[in-house]
Write a protein that holds these residues in place. Structure first.
Motif, short mmCIF file in Angstrom:
data_model
loop_
_atom_site.label_atom_id
_atom_site.label_comp_id
_atom_site.label_asym_id
_atom_site.label_seq_id
_atom_site.Cartn_x
_atom_site.Cartn_y
_atom_site.Cartn_z
N THR A 30 0.98 -1.23 -0.24
CA THR A 30 0.03 0.14 0.00
C THR A 30 0.94 1.18 0.14
N GLN A 31 0.62 2.18 -1.10
CA GLN A 31 1.24 3.52 -0.96
C GLN A 31 0.80 4.40 0.13
N ARG A 32 1.58 4.86 0.81
CA ARG A 32 0.89 6.02 2.20
C ARG A 32 1.48 7.14 1.58
N PRO A 33 0.97 8.05 2.48
CA PRO A 33 1.21 9.50 2.07
C PRO A 33 2.72 9.83 2.58
N ASN A 34 3.49 10.51 1.64
CA ASN A 34 4.74 10.69 1.71
C ASN A 34 5.09 11.95 2.47
N GLU A 35 5.23 11.98 3.75
CA GLU A 35 5.52 12.83 4.49
C GLU A 35 6.82 13.55 4.48
N SER A 36 7.97 12.78 3.96
CA SER A 36 9.15 13.13 3.60
C SER A 36 9.47 13.86 2.33
N LYS A 37 10.12 14.76 2.14
CA LYS A 37 10.50 15.34 0.93
C LYS A 37 12.00 14.85 0.31
N VAL A 38 12.31 13.87 1.23
CA VAL A 38 13.80 13.37 0.92
C VAL A 38 13.60 12.18 -0.07
N PHE A 39 12.25 11.30 0.32
CA PHE A 39 12.29 10.19 -0.52
C PHE A 39 11.07 10.42 -1.55
N ASP A 40 11.14 9.43 -2.60
CA ASP A 40 9.89 9.55 -3.61
C ASP A 40 8.63 9.12 -3.15
N ALA A 41 8.57 8.07 -2.47
CA ALA A 41 7.35 7.38 -1.93
C ALA A 41 7.48 6.62 -0.80
N ALA A 42 6.26 6.32 0.00
CA ALA A 42 6.58 5.50 1.19
C ALA A 42 5.48 4.20 1.01
N LEU A 43 5.88 3.02 1.25
CA LEU A 43 5.25 1.82 0.94
C LEU A 43 5.04 1.13 2.41
N GLU A 44 3.73 0.59 2.65
CA GLU A 44 3.69 -0.24 3.79
C GLU A 44 3.29 -1.62 3.07
N VAL A 45 4.20 -2.44 3.68
CA VAL A 45 4.14 -3.75 3.14
C VAL A 45 3.64 -4.83 4.61
N ARG A 46 2.60 -5.68 4.18
CA ARG A 46 2.29 -6.72 5.30
C ARG A 46 1.43 -7.74 4.67
#
Length: 381
Positions: A30-46
């Motif tokens: 699942t792609q989560r809101p990316n609160e960091s400007k340092v990375f391109d995306a945040a993924l949650e894996v479960r």
């Protein structure tokens, strides 16, 4: 394969799809809101029905030179681990070279490319994925800023100089000795620096990873490309042929082959220093100023379509004979050229090339030149 020149958004989407396919239907990505400007995306894996999940911060990159891994990604992941030990970095790219993949694994950075190369290791929940895709860049793969590669005759000249002569070097010296244009030399040096094959301090090359440089060059070439050689049979065997070559005239004389116009490369050149196997095909470079048919006739070679024990190779450039050596009256290419040709050859030849590299690393004084021998003046610091 479709063009890999894709947008950053599509690259991320295709990377997520590939990750989901590797994990299987029992896992959720699942792609989560990316609160960091340092990375391109945040993924949650479960895994489905499991409350435990891992977060992957994603870096997308069209091209991944090894220098980018060491100078940009490694500092990022070190900082990331100081902040959150359980968050992992995942690099997604169209294609990642074997050298860059090795550096990523050494530094615990997960990666995935669209050709099938992937290495993702997460302790909790337990995820271990390692797959191998393309070893060579697809033609449609994006290139780094510099389009100059290690393929081609000109690159071969610079590779030989950098391998044979210890640094320091200046681009102007390499330009002068190689007779290549200075802009071309500068562009290729930029490429080599991106690949961590050379190190520079200002304008001075201070270190050359010559073994990896030779390997990288060999991956971009093929020793026995179509039309580059012809096969023959030596009626009295290869040992007798070598003795016959030693008796050739010292200079070209009409239809007679001159002794310095033929140079041994490949297995027989490597066997001067290492013994992986006995025999093999005798490969001879034929200088451009010699007629290969005349040389074959002079040596009594019989042309054959299959089962050749002698191959006459068209010399791509006079630099292949640079620093060659006569042994018992026969000219052999320098160890660096022999290693290149073995690594780029078929069958057992790459293994002979690797064995020769080991010898060269152990005994550099046996084959490396000095600045004086190269004809380039010492660098003034």
């Amino acid at each position: 394969m479709e063009s890999l020149l894709i947008s950053e958004t599509n690259l991320l989407e295709q990377g997520i799809q590939a990750l989901s396919g590797l994990l299987g239907p029992e896992w959720q990505v699942t792609q989560r809101p990316n609160e960091s400007k340092v990375f391109d995306a945040a993924l949650e894996v479960r895994a489905e029905g499991d409350s435990i999940f891992t977060q992957l911060l994603v870096e997308t990159k069209q091209a991944v030179p090894p220098r980018f891994v060491m100078d940009r990604l490694v500092p990022k992941v070190q900082l990331l681990r100081e902040v959150n030990h359980y968050t992992n970095l995942l690099l997604i790219a169209p294609w990642i070279s074997s050298q860059a993949r090795g550096l990523l694994r050494q530094n615990g950075i997960a990666y995935l490319d669209l050709t099938g190369n992937a290495d993702i290791r997460v302790p909790r929940p337990a995820i271990i994925i390692h797959t191998v895709g393309a070893e060579k860049a697809p033609r449609s793969a994006p290139r780094e800023t510099s389009r100059t590669t290690l393929a081609g005759v000109k690159a071969g000249r610079l590779v030989r100089l950098l391998a044979d002569v210890p640094p320091p070097h200046r681009a102007t010296d390499l330009h002068r000795v190689s007779t290549l244009s200075l802009p071309y030399v500068s562009r290729l040096l930029d490429t080599l620096e991106d690949q961590l094959l050379i190190r520079r301090k200002g304008r001075i090359i201070t270190d050359v990873d010559w073994a990896q440089l030779l390997r990288a060059r060999a991956r971009e070439t093929g020793l026995l490309s179509p039309g580059s050689y012809r096969g023959f049979l030596a009626p009295n065997g290869v040992p007798a042929l070598l003795q016959q070559i030693a008796q050739l005239p010292k200079a070209y004389d009409g239809g007679l082959a001159a002794i310095d116009g033929l140079s041994v490369t490949g297995s027989y050149a490597a066997q001067r220093f290492v013994q992986v196997a006995v025999g093999g095909q005798l490969m001879l470079y034929v200088a451009s100023w010699l007629n290969a048919d005349d040389a074959a006739d002079e040596l009594g070679l019989l042309p054959v379509a299959e089962g050749a024990d002698v191959l006459l190779l068209n010399e791509p450039d006079s630099f292949v004979r640079r620093r060659s050596e006569f042994v018992d009256g026969v000219q052999y290419v320098a160890p660096s050229q022999a290693a290149l040709d073995c690594l780029a050859g078929p069958g057992r030849m790459p293994a002979e090339g690797e064995a020769l590299l080991e010898f060269m690393e152990a005994y550099p004084e046996e084959w490396r030149a000095s600045k004086k021998a190269n004809g380039a003046p010492p660098v003034q610091h």
